[in-house]
Scaffold this motif. Structure first.
Motif, mmCIF file in Angstrom:
data_model
loop_
_atom_site.group_PDB
_atom_site.id
_atom_site.type_symbol
_atom_site.label_atom_id
_atom_site.label_comp_id
_atom_site.label_asym_id
_atom_site.label_seq_id
_atom_site.Cartn_x
_atom_site.Cartn_y
_atom_site.Cartn_z
ATOM 1 N N LEU A 24 1.174 -1.312 0.211
ATOM 2 C CA LEU A 24 -0.010 0.264 0.051
ATOM 3 C C LEU A 24 1.099 1.473 0.189
ATOM 4 O O LEU A 24 2.009 1.345 1.203
ATOM 5 C CB LEU A 24 -0.994 0.142 1.193
ATOM 6 N N LYS A 25 0.397 2.487 -1.059
ATOM 7 C CA LYS A 25 1.743 3.163 -0.879
ATOM 8 C C LYS A 25 1.006 3.684 -2.002
ATOM 9 O O LYS A 25 0.119 3.946 -2.371
ATOM 10 C CB LYS A 25 2.825 2.416 -2.084
ATOM 11 N N PRO A 26 1.605 5.681 -1.599
ATOM 12 C CA PRO A 26 0.818 6.672 -2.626
ATOM 13 C C PRO A 26 0.874 6.438 -4.432
ATOM 14 O O PRO A 26 2.279 5.835 -4.814
ATOM 15 C CB PRO A 26 1.860 7.944 -1.838
ATOM 16 N N VAL A 27 0.039 7.042 -5.202
ATOM 17 C CA VAL A 27 0.523 6.614 -6.524
ATOM 18 C C VAL A 27 0.862 8.076 -6.846
ATOM 19 O O VAL A 27 0.741 8.647 -6.426
ATOM 20 C CB VAL A 27 -1.438 6.064 -7.264
ATOM 21 N N PRO A 28 1.842 7.577 -7.807
ATOM 22 C CA PRO A 28 2.695 8.676 -8.867
ATOM 23 C C PRO A 28 1.234 9.783 -9.271
ATOM 24 O O PRO A 28 0.811 8.636 -9.949
ATOM 25 C CB PRO A 28 3.451 7.987 -8.867
ATOM 26 N N PHE A 29 1.555 10.680 -9.461
ATOM 27 C CA PHE A 29 1.517 11.545 -9.448
ATOM 28 C C PHE A 29 -0.441 11.644 -9.326
ATOM 29 O O PHE A 29 -0.883 13.053 -9.514
ATOM 30 C CB PHE A 29 1.001 11.133 -11.259
ATOM 31 N N VAL A 30 -1.227 11.142 -7.778
ATOM 32 C CA VAL A 30 -1.934 11.126 -7.651
ATOM 33 C C VAL A 30 -1.760 10.795 -5.995
ATOM 34 O O VAL A 30 -2.250 10.658 -5.814
ATOM 35 C CB VAL A 30 -3.273 10.313 -8.411
ATOM 36 N N PRO A 31 -0.851 11.798 -5.474
ATOM 37 C CA PRO A 31 -0.539 10.838 -4.205
ATOM 38 C C PRO A 31 -2.261 11.174 -3.183
ATOM 39 O O PRO A 31 -1.393 10.804 -2.323
ATOM 40 C CB PRO A 31 0.211 12.718 -3.841
ATOM 41 N N GLU A 32 -2.447 11.944 -3.657
ATOM 42 C CA GLU A 32 -4.039 12.178 -2.823
ATOM 43 C C GLU A 32 -4.722 10.796 -2.206
ATOM 44 O O GLU A 32 -5.723 10.355 -1.700
ATOM 45 C CB GLU A 32 -5.241 12.770 -2.699
ATOM 46 N N ILE A 33 -4.396 9.367 -2.877
ATOM 47 C CA ILE A 33 -4.738 8.042 -2.928
ATOM 48 C C ILE A 33 -3.354 7.391 -2.976
ATOM 49 O O ILE A 33 -2.435 7.155 -3.534
ATOM 50 C CB ILE A 33 -5.300 8.014 -4.907
ATOM 51 N N SER A 34 -3.953 6.536 -1.776
ATOM 52 C CA SER A 34 -2.834 4.995 -1.557
ATOM 53 C C SER A 34 -3.321 3.861 -2.427
ATOM 54 O O SER A 34 -4.814 3.533 -2.518
ATOM 55 C CB SER A 34 -2.341 4.895 -0.304
ATOM 56 N N LEU A 35 -2.662 3.186 -2.740
ATOM 57 C CA LEU A 35 -3.280 1.735 -3.743
ATOM 58 C C LEU A 35 -2.225 0.498 -3.514
ATOM 59 O O LEU A 35 -1.404 1.017 -3.053
ATOM 60 C CB LEU A 35 -3.127 1.559 -5.261
ATOM 61 N N HIS A 36 -2.739 -0.571 -3.167
ATOM 62 C CA HIS A 36 -2.119 -1.851 -3.368
ATOM 63 C C HIS A 36 -1.674 -1.842 -4.515
ATOM 64 O O HIS A 36 -2.166 -2.345 -5.249
ATOM 65 C CB HIS A 36 -3.170 -3.162 -2.426
ATOM 66 N N MET A 37 -0.614 -2.319 -4.574
ATOM 67 C CA MET A 37 0.574 -2.138 -5.591
ATOM 68 C C MET A 37 1.599 -2.530 -5.509
ATOM 69 O O MET A 37 2.368 -2.946 -4.581
ATOM 70 C CB MET A 37 0.925 -0.276 -6.419
ATOM 71 N N ALA A 38 1.833 -3.680 -6.764
ATOM 72 C CA ALA A 38 3.323 -4.517 -7.178
ATOM 73 C C ALA A 38 4.150 -4.107 -7.172
ATOM 74 O O ALA A 38 4.065 -2.468 -8.594
ATOM 75 C CB ALA A 38 2.218 -5.797 -7.567
#
Length: 224
Positions: A24-38
């Motif tokens: 779970l980490k912030p999305v590059p370019f949309v740091p307002e949102i965090s996602l479970h990303m690989a």
């Protein structure tokens, strides 16, 4: 309020798989949102295939923030009047990034449609992590018109000829009944640009292993 997962066939082990395969980490370019990303795209592709034996699974689109979805999410976050107080559908939702952006900007209700059970589970985890409600369903809606959603958002659906041939009529039917349709596209071959109006463009950081580049110029389009 956390998202509810309405997927009766989704075993708990699938949720465990998503947690173990992502961070779970912030999305590059949309740091307002965090996602479970690989972190490792290739390793996860292989792991996903092994998880169900010879039959395999759909590619783990849910584990990455794709350029089209990132662009639409950025546009929604910067233009909250698009979704504020309205019912929103995130179609081919993947990780749920676009729907989460709509929920954060005041959408009255957000639905997310996916045909991959892992994606539906991932949307629930991601919505909960961002403190919003997204109703995620394991369903193919493309033969309909997206009703009753007032806004239909599609992050990146024109990357294959067959998929584009199904999605364009769906989106046109949504517009015909009065919905606002917004699509993100990082230069895919099968988007009929002459039918859309560009409303924004961004240089979006992406996973190089998936896109063969680290940045994709991505356009947000409005249909109709």
């Amino acid at each position: 309020m956390p998202s509810e997962l309405r997927t009766p066939h989704q075993p708990v082990s699938d949720l465990d798989f998503i947690r173990s395969a992502t961070e779970l980490k912030p999305v590059p370019f949309v740091p307002e949102i965090s996602l479970h990303m690989a972190e490792d795209a290739i390793a996860l592709w292989e792991r996903t295939e092994r998880a169900r034996g010879e039959a395999g699974l759909p590619p783990p689109f849910w584990a990455f923030a794709w350029a089209g979805g990132v662009a639409v999410a950025r546009y929604v976050l910067d233009n909250p009047e698009l979704v504020d107080g309205r019912a929103v559908l995130d179609i081919a939702a993947g990780s749920g990034l676009v729907g989460i952006a709509a929920a954060l900007r005041g959408a009255r209700a957000v639905g997310a449609a996916e045909i991959d059970a892992y994606a539906v589970a991932s949307i629930g985890l991601n919505a909960e992590a961002n403190g919003v409600r997204v109703e995620a369903d394991l369903v193919d809606l493309v033969d309909g018109d997206g009703a009753p959603a007032e806004v239909v958002l599609a992050g990146d659906v024109f990357y294959e000829r067959e998929m584009a041939a199904r999605f364009l009529p769906f989106l046109e039917r949504a517009v015909a009944r009065g919905a606002t349709v917004i699509v993100g596209d990082p230069g895919r071959a099968y988007l009929p640009r002459e039918r859309f109006t560009a409303v924004a463009a961004y240089r979006v950081p992406v996973v190089a292993d998936l896109e063969d580049t680290s940045v994709k110029t991505t356009t947000v389009w409005r249909l109709g």
